[in-house]
Design an enzyme around this catalytic site. Sequence first.
Site, mmCIF file in Angstrom:
data_model
loop_
_atom_site.group_PDB
_atom_site.id
_atom_site.type_symbol
_atom_site.label_atom_id
_atom_site.label_comp_id
_atom_site.label_asym_id
_atom_site.label_seq_id
_atom_site.Cartn_x
_atom_site.Cartn_y
_atom_site.Cartn_z
ATOM 1 N N TYR A 53 -8.169 -2.138 19.834
ATOM 2 C CA TYR A 53 -9.434 -1.454 19.386
ATOM 3 C C TYR A 53 -10.323 -0.689 20.019
ATOM 4 O O TYR A 53 -10.531 -1.319 21.369
ATOM 5 C CB TYR A 53 -10.189 -2.668 18.414
ATOM 6 C CG TYR A 53 -9.281 -3.386 17.396
ATOM 7 C CD1 TYR A 53 -7.945 -2.834 17.000
ATOM 8 C CD2 TYR A 53 -9.624 -4.641 16.653
ATOM 9 C CE1 TYR A 53 -7.382 -3.219 15.731
ATOM 10 C CE2 TYR A 53 -8.855 -5.252 15.662
ATOM 11 C CZ TYR A 53 -7.767 -4.427 15.158
ATOM 12 O OH TYR A 53 -7.153 -4.926 14.311
ATOM 13 N N SER A 233 -6.900 -5.316 5.476
ATOM 14 C CA SER A 233 -6.935 -4.262 4.889
ATOM 15 C C SER A 233 -7.006 -4.413 3.219
ATOM 16 O O SER A 233 -6.447 -4.290 2.232
ATOM 17 C CB SER A 233 -5.924 -3.079 4.909
ATOM 18 O OG SER A 233 -5.870 -2.643 5.992
ATOM 19 N N PHE A 237 -8.542 0.609 3.142
ATOM 20 C CA PHE A 237 -9.186 1.305 3.780
ATOM 21 C C PHE A 237 -10.575 1.926 2.891
ATOM 22 O O PHE A 237 -10.800 3.257 2.827
ATOM 23 C CB PHE A 237 -8.507 2.418 4.158
ATOM 24 C CG PHE A 237 -7.458 2.307 5.576
ATOM 25 C CD1 PHE A 237 -7.559 1.173 6.000
ATOM 26 C CD2 PHE A 237 -6.631 3.169 5.932
ATOM 27 C CE1 PHE A 237 -6.646 0.639 7.027
ATOM 28 C CE2 PHE A 237 -5.836 2.927 7.106
ATOM 29 C CZ PHE A 237 -6.049 1.447 7.470
ATOM 30 N N GLY A 238 -10.917 1.319 1.989
ATOM 31 C CA GLY A 238 -12.305 1.699 1.281
ATOM 32 C C GLY A 238 -11.705 2.083 -0.103
ATOM 33 O O GLY A 238 -12.579 2.451 -1.007
ATOM 34 N N LEU A 240 -10.109 0.578 -2.545
ATOM 35 C CA LEU A 240 -10.431 -0.248 -3.585
ATOM 36 C C LEU A 240 -12.173 -0.639 -3.905
ATOM 37 O O LEU A 240 -12.113 -1.601 -4.551
ATOM 38 C CB LEU A 240 -9.788 -1.492 -3.533
ATOM 39 C CG LEU A 240 -8.205 -1.598 -3.639
ATOM 40 C CD1 LEU A 240 -7.662 -2.708 -3.130
ATOM 41 C CD2 LEU A 240 -8.011 -1.149 -4.955
ATOM 42 N N GLY A 242 -13.452 2.183 -5.141
ATOM 43 C CA GLY A 242 -13.534 2.988 -6.269
ATOM 44 C C GLY A 242 -14.297 4.141 -5.955
ATOM 45 O O GLY A 242 -14.602 4.940 -6.787
ATOM 46 N N LYS A 243 -14.743 4.247 -4.898
ATOM 47 C CA LYS A 243 -15.551 5.477 -4.518
ATOM 48 C C LYS A 243 -14.726 6.857 -4.479
ATOM 49 O O LYS A 243 -15.465 8.123 -4.597
ATOM 50 C CB LYS A 243 -16.305 5.382 -2.879
ATOM 51 C CG LYS A 243 -15.271 5.190 -1.922
ATOM 52 C CD LYS A 243 -16.035 5.164 -0.316
ATOM 53 C CE LYS A 243 -15.331 4.821 0.582
ATOM 54 N NZ LYS A 243 -15.881 4.403 1.782
#
Length: 345
Positions: A53, A233, A237-238, A240, A242-243
Amino acid sequence: MKYTTLPNTDIKVSKICLGTMTFGQQNTEADGHAQMDYALEHGVNFFDTAEMYSVPARQETYGSTEKIIGTWFKKTGKREEIVLASKIAGPNPNFTYMREKNDFSPASIKFALDQSLQRLQTDYIDLYQLHWPERKANFFGQRGFKVQDDAWEDNIHSVLETLDGFIKEGKINYIGLSNETPWGIMRFLEESKNFNLPRIKTVQNPYSLLNRQFEVGSAEVCMRENVGLFAYSPMAFGVLSGKFLTGESHPNARIKLFPQFSRYNSEQCTEATRLYQEVANKNGLSLTELALAFIEQQPFVTSTIIGATTVQQLKENIDTIKVSLSEEILKEIDAVHAVIPDPAP
C-alpha cells in the site's frame, strides 16, 4: 463500538477495522493521522495495512501507508492501544521493485517483515497475513478457479515453519491469509494440525452485497474451523454508498480516479445497487447502513474493514455499528441476491 476476539486468542478487536490503503495516495499523512485519531477515539482499535500500500500499487508509493502509520505511532505513542495487521505481497511480475523475488521463501518473508517493521516503527505486528496465494488460484476480477499452468510446488509447511520462527522471535503474534480459497484455508489448517505449527486465525477476503461468493465454501470452513473473516471492500469501492446512482460525476471517487479497478462497474452491479437502495429506502436506512450492517452481523465475520478518504465518510461508516437488520430486511436482501447473484467477480 462492538468487540470480539481474534479466533482462538484473547486479543480483543473492534468489529470495525480501519482500512488504510488510501494513505499515501488519496490521503496525505495529515489525513491519515486524522483518520487514525478519529477511529481510535470512537472505539476502533484494529488497523489493517500491507507492504504494497498505498493503492494502486506503484513503485513511487510503495510502503507509504505503513510509513504514515509509523509516524502516527511515533507521534502519539499509542502503539499498544492498536491491534495491527499487515501483509506480505505474493507473486506478481509487476512488483519486482519490492524485492528480487516475490514469493514466500524464508528470505523473502524475512526481508518483507523487517522492512514493514521499520516503516511501521514498531517491534512487532499483531497479525501478519499472506496477501494472496503463490499458486495460481485467486485473481482479482476472476470468478472461480481456472485450471491453468502452475509451477507451484506445495511449500506450506516451509511457510509455516518460517512464520513460526518469527513468532518465537516476537516479531509476529499471529498469522492469517488473504484472498484465499476454501482449499487453501483447509490446507494451511491441515499442516498446522499435523505438525504442531502456527494456526491461521483469520482470512481477509472480499465480501459485500455485490460479492457474496465467500458464502459458498469459505463461510462454512470459517464457522466449523473457527477462522475469522476480515471482510474487505464491503462498500464495493464506494458503489454501495449509492452515490453513483444520482447522475453526479464524483471525479475523486476511487473507481473514477483508477478505472483499472472495474470490478464493480458493470451494469449488473449498477442494477443490483439500485435494488438494494430501494430496500434501504423502504426500511428508513441509508444504503451505507444497509450494506455495512449486513456484513457486520454475519456470524463468520470477525471484523469489517472500512476505508474512507474523509473523516465524514469514516464517521458514517463507524456509526453503522449501531444498526441491526431484522429478519424481514435480510429476506429482502436475499430476494435481490436471488435475482442478481454476485454481479462483481
